[in-house]
Design a protein around this motif. Structure first.
Motif, PDB file in Angstrom:
ATOM      1  N   ARG A   1       1.122  -1.191   0.143  1.00 45.17           N
ATOM      2  CA  ARG A   1      -0.557  -0.104   0.194  1.00 45.17           C
ATOM      3  C   ARG A   1       0.940   1.279   0.290  1.00 45.17           C
ATOM      4  NH1 ARG A   1      -6.334  -0.753   0.584  1.00 45.17           N
ATOM      5  NH2 ARG A   1      -6.308  -3.789   0.174  1.00 45.17           N
ATOM      6  N   VAL A   2       2.335   1.560  -0.806  1.00 36.03           N
ATOM      7  CA  VAL A   2       2.584   2.496  -0.907  1.00 36.03           C
ATOM      8  C   VAL A   2       2.138   2.898  -1.744  1.00 36.03           C
ATOM      9  CG1 VAL A   2       5.202   3.054  -1.071  1.00 36.03           C
ATOM     10  CG2 VAL A   2       5.394   1.132   0.062  1.00 36.03           C
ATOM     11  N   ALA A   3       1.586   2.799  -2.906  1.00 35.34           N
ATOM     12  CA  ALA A   3       1.105   3.927  -3.561  1.00 35.34           C
ATOM     13  C   ALA A   3      -0.108   4.203  -2.564  1.00 35.34           C
ATOM     14  CB  ALA A   3       0.965   2.942  -4.810  1.00 35.34           C
ATOM     15  N   ASP A   4      -0.862   3.268  -2.021  1.00 37.37           N
ATOM     16  CA  ASP A   4      -2.745   4.180  -1.474  1.00 37.37           C
ATOM     17  C   ASP A   4      -1.427   5.179  -0.126  1.00 37.37           C
ATOM     18  OD1 ASP A   4      -2.634   1.508  -1.923  1.00 37.37           O
ATOM     19  OD2 ASP A   4      -4.675   1.479  -1.602  1.00 37.37           O
ATOM     20  N   ALA A   5      -0.577   5.410   0.402  1.00 36.86           N
ATOM     21  CA  ALA A   5      -0.425   6.114   1.107  1.00 36.86           C
ATOM     22  C   ALA A   5       0.069   7.111   0.025  1.00 36.86           C
ATOM     23  CB  ALA A   5       1.125   5.701   1.195  1.00 36.86           C
ATOM     24  N   LEU A   6       0.803   7.062  -0.976  1.00 32.37           N
ATOM     25  CA  LEU A   6       1.558   8.421  -1.694  1.00 32.37           C
ATOM     26  C   LEU A   6      -0.099   9.025  -1.659  1.00 32.37           C
ATOM     27  CD1 LEU A   6       4.102   6.517  -3.413  1.00 32.37           C
ATOM     28  CD2 LEU A   6       4.884   9.136  -2.192  1.00 32.37           C
ATOM     29  N   ILE A   7      -0.864   8.585  -2.970  1.00 31.31           N
ATOM     30  CA  ILE A   7      -1.969   8.838  -3.423  1.00 31.31           C
ATOM     31  C   ILE A   7      -2.868   9.896  -2.322  1.00 31.31           C
ATOM     32  CG2 ILE A   7      -3.527   8.453  -4.375  1.00 31.31           C
ATOM     33  CD1 ILE A   7      -2.365   6.723  -5.730  1.00 31.31           C
ATOM     34  N   ALA A   8      -2.907   9.305  -1.065  1.00 29.04           N
ATOM     35  CA  ALA A   8      -3.572   9.919  -0.344  1.00 29.04           C
ATOM     36  C   ALA A   8      -2.339  11.447   0.530  1.00 29.04           C
ATOM     37  CB  ALA A   8      -3.562   8.595   0.895  1.00 29.04           C
ATOM     38  N   ALA A   9      -1.305  11.207   0.325  1.00 27.90           N
ATOM     39  CA  ALA A   9      -0.783  12.277   1.432  1.00 27.90           C
ATOM     40  C   ALA A   9      -0.660  13.519  -0.054  1.00 27.90           C
ATOM     41  CB  ALA A   9       0.855  12.179   0.866  1.00 27.90           C
ATOM     42  N   LEU A  10      -1.105  13.458  -1.300  1.00 26.34           N
ATOM     43  CA  LEU A  10      -0.920  13.818  -2.211  1.00 26.34           C
ATOM     44  C   LEU A  10      -2.852  14.924  -2.633  1.00 26.34           C
ATOM     45  CD1 LEU A  10      -0.466  15.461  -5.206  1.00 26.34           C
ATOM     46  CD2 LEU A  10      -0.951  14.116  -6.606  1.00 26.34           C
ATOM     47  N   ALA A  11      -4.025  13.808  -2.156  1.00 25.68           N
ATOM     48  CA  ALA A  11      -4.990  14.346  -1.841  1.00 25.68           C
ATOM     49  C   ALA A  11      -5.198  14.931  -0.907  1.00 25.68           C
ATOM     50  CB  ALA A  11      -5.741  12.932  -1.063  1.00 25.68           C
ATOM     51  N   GLU A  12      -3.468  14.793   0.498  1.00 18.49           N
ATOM     52  CA  GLU A  12      -4.129  16.390   1.668  1.00 18.49           C
ATOM     53  C   GLU A  12      -3.824  17.068   1.187  1.00 18.49           C
ATOM     54  OE1 GLU A  12      -5.278  17.753   5.352  1.00 18.49           O
ATOM     55  OE2 GLU A  12      -6.163  15.686   4.361  1.00 18.49           O
ATOM     56  N   GLU A  13      -2.565  17.377   0.110  1.00 15.53           N
ATOM     57  CA  GLU A  13      -1.954  18.653  -0.034  1.00 15.53           C
ATOM     58  C   GLU A  13      -3.147  19.260  -0.763  1.00 15.53           C
ATOM     59  OE1 GLU A  13       1.129  21.334  -0.620  1.00 15.53           O
ATOM     60  OE2 GLU A  13       0.316  19.623   0.807  1.00 15.53           O
ATOM     61  N   GLY A  14      -3.891  18.128  -1.595  1.00 17.75           N
ATOM     62  CA  GLY A  14      -4.462  19.003  -2.708  1.00 17.75           C
ATOM     63  C   GLY A  14      -5.383  19.318  -1.652  1.00 17.75           C
TER      64      GLY A  14
ATOM     65  N   VAL B   1      -4.921  -0.545  -7.742  1.00 23.48           N
ATOM     66  CA  VAL B   1      -4.742   0.089  -6.774  1.00 23.48           C
ATOM     67  C   VAL B   1      -5.577   1.689  -7.940  1.00 23.48           C
ATOM     68  CG1 VAL B   1      -3.242   2.165  -6.331  1.00 23.48           C
ATOM     69  CG2 VAL B   1      -2.723  -0.133  -5.942  1.00 23.48           C
ATOM     70  N   TYR B   2      -5.272   2.153  -8.859  1.00 26.62           N
ATOM     71  CA  TYR B   2      -5.995   2.819  -9.037  1.00 26.62           C
ATOM     72  C   TYR B   2      -7.600   2.934  -8.734  1.00 26.62           C
ATOM     73  CZ  TYR B   2      -1.382   4.176 -10.521  1.00 26.62           C
ATOM     74  OH  TYR B   2      -0.215   4.461 -11.086  1.00 26.62           O
ATOM     75  N   ASP B   3      -8.357   2.143  -9.387  1.00 28.25           N
ATOM     76  CA  ASP B   3      -9.824   1.425  -9.188  1.00 28.25           C
ATOM     77  C   ASP B   3     -10.326   1.079  -7.906  1.00 28.25           C
ATOM     78  OD1 ASP B   3      -9.890   1.120 -12.273  1.00 28.25           O
ATOM     79  OD2 ASP B   3      -9.466  -0.699 -11.930  1.00 28.25           O
ATOM     80  N   ARG B   4      -9.038   1.083  -7.047  1.00 31.40           N
ATOM     81  CA  ARG B   4      -9.805   0.811  -5.336  1.00 31.40           C
ATOM     82  C   ARG B   4      -9.895   2.879  -4.684  1.00 31.40           C
ATOM     83  NH1 ARG B   4      -6.098  -1.985  -4.234  1.00 31.40           N
ATOM     84  NH2 ARG B   4      -4.274  -0.504  -3.435  1.00 31.40           N
ATOM     85  N   VAL B   5      -8.939   3.446  -5.789  1.00 35.74           N
ATOM     86  CA  VAL B   5      -8.498   4.797  -4.167  1.00 35.74           C
ATOM     87  C   VAL B   5      -9.235   6.183  -5.632  1.00 35.74           C
ATOM     88  CG1 VAL B   5      -6.117   3.796  -3.311  1.00 35.74           C
ATOM     89  CG2 VAL B   5      -6.252   5.510  -5.399  1.00 35.74           C
ATOM     90  N   ALA B   6      -9.633   5.712  -6.385  1.00 38.67           N
ATOM     91  CA  ALA B   6     -10.313   6.969  -7.515  1.00 38.67           C
ATOM     92  C   ALA B   6     -11.540   6.249  -8.176  1.00 38.67           C
ATOM     93  CB  ALA B   6      -9.145   8.090  -8.013  1.00 38.67           C
ATOM     94  N   LYS B   7     -12.027   7.464  -8.927  1.00 35.29           N
ATOM     95  CA  LYS B   7     -13.020   7.061  -9.494  1.00 35.29           C
ATOM     96  C   LYS B   7     -12.388   7.073 -11.689  1.00 35.29           C
ATOM     97  CE  LYS B   7     -16.874   8.748 -12.041  1.00 35.29           C
ATOM     98  NZ  LYS B   7     -17.915  10.407 -12.066  1.00 35.29           N
ATOM     99  N   LEU B   8     -12.812   6.041 -12.741  1.00 32.31           N
ATOM    100  CA  LEU B   8     -11.791   5.640 -14.174  1.00 32.31           C
ATOM    101  C   LEU B   8     -12.994   7.243 -14.283  1.00 32.31           C
ATOM    102  CD1 LEU B   8     -10.294   4.426 -15.446  1.00 32.31           C
ATOM    103  CD2 LEU B   8     -12.388   2.755 -16.402  1.00 32.31           C
ATOM    104  N   THR B   9     -12.607   8.466 -15.234  1.00 30.80           N
ATOM    105  CA  THR B   9     -12.605   8.592 -16.468  1.00 30.80           C
ATOM    106  C   THR B   9     -13.329   8.121 -17.539  1.00 30.80           C
ATOM    107  OG1 THR B   9     -11.218  10.235 -16.914  1.00 30.80           O
ATOM    108  CG2 THR B   9     -11.846  11.146 -14.759  1.00 30.80           C
ATOM    109  N   PRO B  10     -14.196   8.763 -18.761  1.00 34.63           N
ATOM    110  CA  PRO B  10     -15.183   8.315 -19.862  1.00 34.63           C
ATOM    111  C   PRO B  10     -13.423   9.408 -20.822  1.00 34.63           C
ATOM    112  CG  PRO B  10     -16.367   9.798 -18.934  1.00 34.63           C
ATOM    113  CD  PRO B  10     -15.775   9.791 -17.360  1.00 34.63           C
TER     114      PRO B  10
END
Length: 149
Positions: free
Chosen positions: A97-110, A132-141
């Motif tokens: 879950r390293v990628a999850d943690a990096l994405i979560a930190a970026l979301a907090e920065e945002g 990972v991305y499907d778990r933490v974010a929404k796929l766009t069209p």
């Protein structure tokens, strides 16, 4: 992973960052020289440049993942978003879950910066990353187009 810390990239991370970023280029089969990595390193440390970075550190302070990001204007919504340019985790650390943690930190920065969205793209065949991305974010069209200049 309780001993994992997400921190802004610092000079002390240079060797680990260089190794990780070379691994990222190799993963995407992109020819990248040391000169190119040096340029990106200088951007990240230039207060006048928009590119910033987080790294994931293990318990020993070794960088085991990186995330490069920057703001981008969203004229249609009259907001600013955050763009995740590069995300890479040391292959030996995957599944923790390293990628999850990096994405979560970026979301907090945002959130701290008042951004309206965090956005990124990935390769169609990046199946592990996409899980990972499907778990933490929404796929766009949306589809992405390039004009080589």
């Amino acid at each position: 992973m309780s001993e994992l810390r997400i921190v802004p990239l610092e000079e002390r991370h240079h060797e680990d960052w260089n190794r990780l970023y070379a691994g990222y280029a190799e993963f995407y089969r992109v020819t990248q020289t040391q000169e190119m990595r040096d340029r990106v390193w200088s951007w990240i440390h230039d207060p006048g440049h928009e590119t910033r970075a987080f790294v994931a550190e293990d318990a020993n302070g070794r960088a085991v993942g990186l995330a490069h990001y920057r703001p981008f204007a969203r004229p249609l919504s009259a907001t600013t978003g955050g763009y995740l340019d590069d995300l890479f985790v040391d292959p030996q650390m995957r599944g923790q879950r390293v990628a999850d943690a990096l994405i979560a930190a970026l979301a907090e920065e945002g959130r701290r910066r008042g951004w309206s969205v965090i956005r990124w793209i990935t390769a169609e065949d990046n199946y592990r990353g996409r899980a990972v991305y499907d778990r933490v974010a929404k796929l766009t069209p949306w589809r992405t187009y390039d004009i080589a200049l």
